[in-house]
Design an enzyme around this catalytic site. Sequence first.
Site, short mmCIF file in Angstrom:
data_model
loop_
_atom_site.label_atom_id
_atom_site.label_comp_id
_atom_site.label_asym_id
_atom_site.label_seq_id
_atom_site.Cartn_x
_atom_site.Cartn_y
_atom_site.Cartn_z
N ASP A 1 43.43 4.55 -61.06
CA ASP A 1 44.24 3.98 -59.98
C ASP A 1 45.35 4.95 -59.57
O ASP A 1 45.83 5.74 -60.38
CB ASP A 1 44.83 2.65 -60.45
N ARG B 1 44.48 2.40 -67.92
CA ARG B 1 44.75 2.24 -66.49
C ARG B 1 45.90 3.15 -66.10
O ARG B 1 46.98 3.11 -66.71
CB ARG B 1 45.08 0.79 -66.10
N HIS C 1 41.62 10.33 -52.77
CA HIS C 1 40.30 9.98 -53.33
C HIS C 1 39.48 11.23 -53.64
O HIS C 1 38.79 11.29 -54.64
CB HIS C 1 39.53 9.07 -52.37
N TRP D 1 49.28 8.93 -54.66
CA TRP D 1 49.33 10.39 -54.91
C TRP D 1 49.29 11.14 -53.58
O TRP D 1 50.03 12.09 -53.37
CB TRP D 1 48.13 10.77 -55.79
N LEU E 1 26.65 12.46 -73.19
CA LEU E 1 27.58 11.40 -72.79
C LEU E 1 26.88 10.31 -71.99
O LEU E 1 26.06 10.59 -71.11
CB LEU E 1 28.69 12.01 -71.92
N ARG F 1 39.92 -3.19 -47.70
CA ARG F 1 40.67 -2.06 -47.14
C ARG F 1 40.19 -1.73 -45.73
O ARG F 1 39.16 -2.23 -45.30
CB ARG F 1 40.53 -0.85 -48.07
C1 IPE Z 1 41.22 -1.35 -59.04
O1 IPE Z 1 42.26 -0.79 -58.33
C2 IPE Z 1 39.91 -0.86 -58.52
C3 IPE Z 1 39.59 0.54 -58.76
C4 IPE Z 1 40.34 1.39 -59.40
C5 IPE Z 1 38.33 0.96 -58.24
P1 IPE Z 1 42.94 -1.50 -57.07
O2 IPE Z 1 43.98 -0.57 -56.61
O3 IPE Z 1 41.89 -1.89 -56.10
O4 IPE Z 1 43.54 -2.81 -57.73
P2 IPE Z 1 44.78 -3.70 -57.28
O5 IPE Z 1 44.60 -4.04 -55.84
O6 IPE Z 1 46.00 -2.86 -57.52
O7 IPE Z 1 44.74 -4.87 -58.19
C1 IPE Z 2 42.19 3.96 -56.88
O1 IPE Z 2 43.26 4.39 -56.12
C2 IPE Z 2 40.87 4.24 -56.23
C3 IPE Z 2 40.20 3.07 -55.62
C4 IPE Z 2 40.58 1.85 -55.72
C5 IPE Z 2 39.00 3.36 -54.86
P1 IPE Z 2 43.92 3.48 -54.98
O2 IPE Z 2 43.23 3.77 -53.70
O3 IPE Z 2 43.93 2.06 -55.38
O4 IPE Z 2 45.39 4.07 -54.94
P2 IPE Z 2 46.74 3.25 -54.81
O5 IPE Z 2 46.73 2.22 -55.90
O6 IPE Z 2 46.76 2.66 -53.45
O7 IPE Z 2 47.80 4.28 -55.02
MG MG Z 3 45.25 0.94 -56.43
#
Ligand code: IPE
Ligand code: IPE
Ligand code: MG
Length: 244
Positions: A24, A192, A41, A29, A135, A75
């Site tokens: 996450d 996490r 990403h 970032w 792995l 999203r």
């Molecule tokens: C969880 O992260 C899903 C992934 C890392 C793929 P999110 O960013 O979607 O989760 P919430 O919205 O903070 O709970």
């Molecule tokens: C995790 O990073 C990747 C996915 C959920 C695909 P985020 O996209 O949730 O990044 P933040 O949490 O908005 O910073």
């Molecule tokens: Mg996130």
Amino acid sequence: MDTIRKIIREENLKVPKHVAIIMDGNGRWAKKRNKPRNFGHVQGAKTVEQIIEDGYNMGIEYITVYAFSTENWKRSSEEVGALMRLLQKYLIDCIERSTKNNMKVRVIGDKTGLDSKIVSKINELEEATKDATGLKFTIAINYGGRDEIRRAVSRIAEDVRDCKLEPKDITEDLINNYLDTAGLPDPDLMIRTSGEERLSNFLPWQLAYTEFYFTDVLWPDFTKEDLLKAIRYYNGRDRRFGGV
Ligand code: IPE
Ligand code: IPE
Ligand code: MG
């Protein structure tokens, strides 16, 4: 010898067999750098590559990562589209890389909700790596823990209806076998990144007795030193599994 492996040996650290990761913080970032979320990403995908290599070097046997949740469709279509294109590319590159380094790849999640082009890459990747002995790498795509349990219950109900099963046959082991993770041991450690301290629907059944490690590091910045910190933390825990 690799310095991290030396540290693990010198500190006599027990390496978790199965590590699950909620990657996450990609968006934050990128934002810190005034870049679009997708930039994060792309960098996050590079981090996964590095971490699975480092993790395997440290002696981890199973790594499971959360790449796209059933809730991530909320999203913007721009971000979802970019993520799907990135996943498609990642799966293609992964076929070559995993055959080279003997990595067995599995994708968990609801494949019926994915584009057919992605599904065919997933099938190709799973088929190409099915006999690999290195792995065991699992990627959760269009994955939601409640959805996984719902799909499992639905298939169990069908098998009861078709007289292949009786209600008394429904044990925890049987449920395990109907989940997407059938055959994988439960994770020992869940990491996490990005400071959030919730599961966000990741492996709720499988993480029942797992140790949790949270760090403020954003996923694109996560390194093997951070992984080592998580392993040290894990070594400080006393896993009792309900005993004394
Ligand atoms: C969880 O992260 C899903 C992934 C890392 C793929 P999110 O960013 O979607 O989760 P919430 O919205 O903070 O709970
Ligand atoms: C995790 O990073 C990747 C996915 C959920 C695909 P985020 O996209 O949730 O990044 P933040 O949490 O908005 O910073
Ligand atoms: Mg996130």
